[in-house]
Write an enzyme that holds these catalytic residues in place. Structure first.
Site, mmCIF file in Angstrom:
data_model
loop_
_atom_site.group_PDB
_atom_site.id
_atom_site.type_symbol
_atom_site.label_atom_id
_atom_site.label_comp_id
_atom_site.label_asym_id
_atom_site.label_seq_id
_atom_site.Cartn_x
_atom_site.Cartn_y
_atom_site.Cartn_z
ATOM 1 N N HIS A 18 0.843 -1.207 0.000
ATOM 2 C CA HIS A 18 0.000 0.000 0.000
ATOM 3 C C HIS A 18 0.875 1.253 0.000
ATOM 4 O O HIS A 18 0.616 2.204 -0.745
ATOM 5 C CB HIS A 18 -0.881 0.052 1.262
ATOM 6 C CG HIS A 18 -1.937 -0.999 1.355
ATOM 7 N ND1 HIS A 18 -2.166 -1.710 2.506
ATOM 8 C CD2 HIS A 18 -2.856 -1.444 0.454
ATOM 9 C CE1 HIS A 18 -3.172 -2.552 2.320
ATOM 10 N NE2 HIS A 18 -3.608 -2.411 1.070
ATOM 11 N N LYS A 42 -16.026 -7.314 6.169
ATOM 12 C CA LYS A 42 -15.240 -8.258 6.957
ATOM 13 C C LYS A 42 -15.696 -8.205 8.412
ATOM 14 O O LYS A 42 -15.674 -7.151 9.045
ATOM 15 C CB LYS A 42 -13.755 -7.928 6.837
ATOM 16 C CG LYS A 42 -13.206 -8.356 5.488
ATOM 17 C CD LYS A 42 -11.868 -7.740 5.179
ATOM 18 C CE LYS A 42 -11.618 -7.837 3.680
ATOM 19 N NZ LYS A 42 -10.951 -6.670 3.153
ATOM 20 N N ARG A 92 -1.657 -6.587 -8.099
ATOM 21 C CA ARG A 92 -0.498 -7.387 -7.693
ATOM 22 C C ARG A 92 -0.264 -8.557 -8.635
ATOM 23 O O ARG A 92 0.841 -8.962 -8.895
ATOM 24 C CB ARG A 92 -0.712 -7.952 -6.280
ATOM 25 C CG ARG A 92 -0.531 -6.953 -5.189
ATOM 26 C CD ARG A 92 -1.058 -7.507 -3.903
ATOM 27 N NE ARG A 92 -2.439 -7.933 -4.110
ATOM 28 C CZ ARG A 92 -3.263 -8.303 -3.163
ATOM 29 N NH1 ARG A 92 -2.858 -8.361 -1.931
ATOM 30 N NH2 ARG A 92 -4.510 -8.648 -3.438
ATOM 31 N N SER A 134 -2.920 -7.417 3.024
ATOM 32 C CA SER A 134 -3.337 -7.301 4.423
ATOM 33 C C SER A 134 -3.770 -8.661 4.948
ATOM 34 O O SER A 134 -3.529 -8.995 6.113
ATOM 35 C CB SER A 134 -4.494 -6.308 4.559
ATOM 36 O OG SER A 134 -4.064 -5.024 4.226
HETATM 37 O O1 PNS Z 1 -8.924 -3.151 0.520
HETATM 38 P P1 PNS Z 1 -10.178 -3.735 -0.092
HETATM 39 O O2 PNS Z 1 -10.962 -4.471 0.959
HETATM 40 O O3 PNS Z 1 -9.855 -4.572 -1.296
HETATM 41 O O4 PNS Z 1 -11.081 -2.484 -0.590
HETATM 42 C C1 PNS Z 1 -12.354 -2.700 -1.149
HETATM 43 C C2 PNS Z 1 -13.111 -1.373 -1.326
HETATM 44 C C3 PNS Z 1 -13.154 -0.620 -0.019
HETATM 45 C C4 PNS Z 1 -12.406 -0.523 -2.365
HETATM 46 C C5 PNS Z 1 -14.551 -1.708 -1.821
HETATM 47 O O5 PNS Z 1 -15.091 -2.692 -1.002
HETATM 48 C C6 PNS Z 1 -15.478 -0.501 -1.841
HETATM 49 O O6 PNS Z 1 -15.303 0.417 -2.606
HETATM 50 N N1 PNS Z 1 -16.497 -0.518 -0.963
HETATM 51 C C7 PNS Z 1 -17.450 0.564 -0.815
HETATM 52 C C8 PNS Z 1 -18.819 0.152 -1.335
HETATM 53 C C9 PNS Z 1 -18.896 0.317 -2.846
HETATM 54 O O7 PNS Z 1 -18.800 1.388 -3.384
HETATM 55 N N2 PNS Z 1 -19.072 -0.831 -3.553
HETATM 56 C C10 PNS Z 1 -19.150 -0.829 -4.996
HETATM 57 C C11 PNS Z 1 -17.882 -1.332 -5.630
HETATM 58 S S1 PNS Z 1 -18.126 -3.015 -6.095
#
Ligand code: PNS
Length: 171
Positions: A18, A42, A92, A134
């Site tokens: 990150h 989660k 990645r 993570s």
């Molecule tokens: O670090 P992560 O868990 O891969 O991040 C995921 C994240 C936070 C980018 C994603 O879950 C997100 O944007 N959540 C907010 C809800 C949303 O907008 N969902 C639509 C995208 S599918």
């Protein structure tokens, strides 16, 4: 042209991968917002939201154009609140691509009137960090595997203080 980049994620916890992405993105855009998701799906995060934000702020404290914020609800609503901004995500490995492509497409459609919505830009992870995530950090922590070089020093320190890991970078 977008001057702000939003880098969303759970950051549970922030990793060296990150941080590499944050530094590189901050070098391209005027402003960068690291956006920590509140109420991640989660169920049992290793770190509370406050802890994740504190660790991120500490890790980013020497990068002047980076700020750390939290967001709730749809990512596109948060990005829109930042004006003319784009979403940054790291790639990645090939496996990331399928998920990330879908998310980028959904976000673009969800945010667009007439098809032109918020864009997502992908940055390839530096190969030396491509094995780090993570979830690997959380899993290794459970088995007390030393996390040297996986997380920034301040995160390692916090993990030690909480008794999550037992060895430091200096070991
Ligand atoms: O670090 P992560 O868990 O891969 O991040 C995921 C994240 C936070 C980018 C994603 O879950 C997100 O944007 N959540 C907010 C809800 C949303 O907008 N969902 C639509 C995208 S599918």
């Amino acid at each position: 042209m977008a001057k702000t980049a939003v880098y969303p994620g759970s950051f549970d916890p922030v990793t060296m991968g990150h941080m590499d992405l944050i530094v590189r993105t901050a070098g391209i855009f005027d402003q960068m917002v690291v956006a920590v998701l509140i109420n991640s799906e989660k169920k049992s995060p290793l770190f509370s939201l406050d802890e994740r934000v504190i660790m991120l702020k500490d890790a980013c404290k020497n990068i002047p154009n980076v700020s750390v914020e939290c967001f709730e609800g749809l990512l596109v609503d948060f990005v829109r609140s930042k004006g003319d901004a784009v979403i940054i995500r790291g790639l990645r490995e090939l496996m990331d691509f399928e998920m990330e492509l879908q998310m980028a497409q959904v976000n673009r459609i969800a945010s667009g009137e007439g098809g032109e919505g918020i864009e997502t830009l992908f940055l390839p992870t530096d190969p030396k960090y491509s094995h780090i995530s993570s979830s690997v950090v959380r899993e290794y922590a459970r088995y007390r595997v030393p996390l040297k070089d996986f997380v920034p020093e301040n995160v390692l320190k916090t993990m030690m203080e909480k008794g999550i890991v037992t060895s430091t970078k200096e070991d």
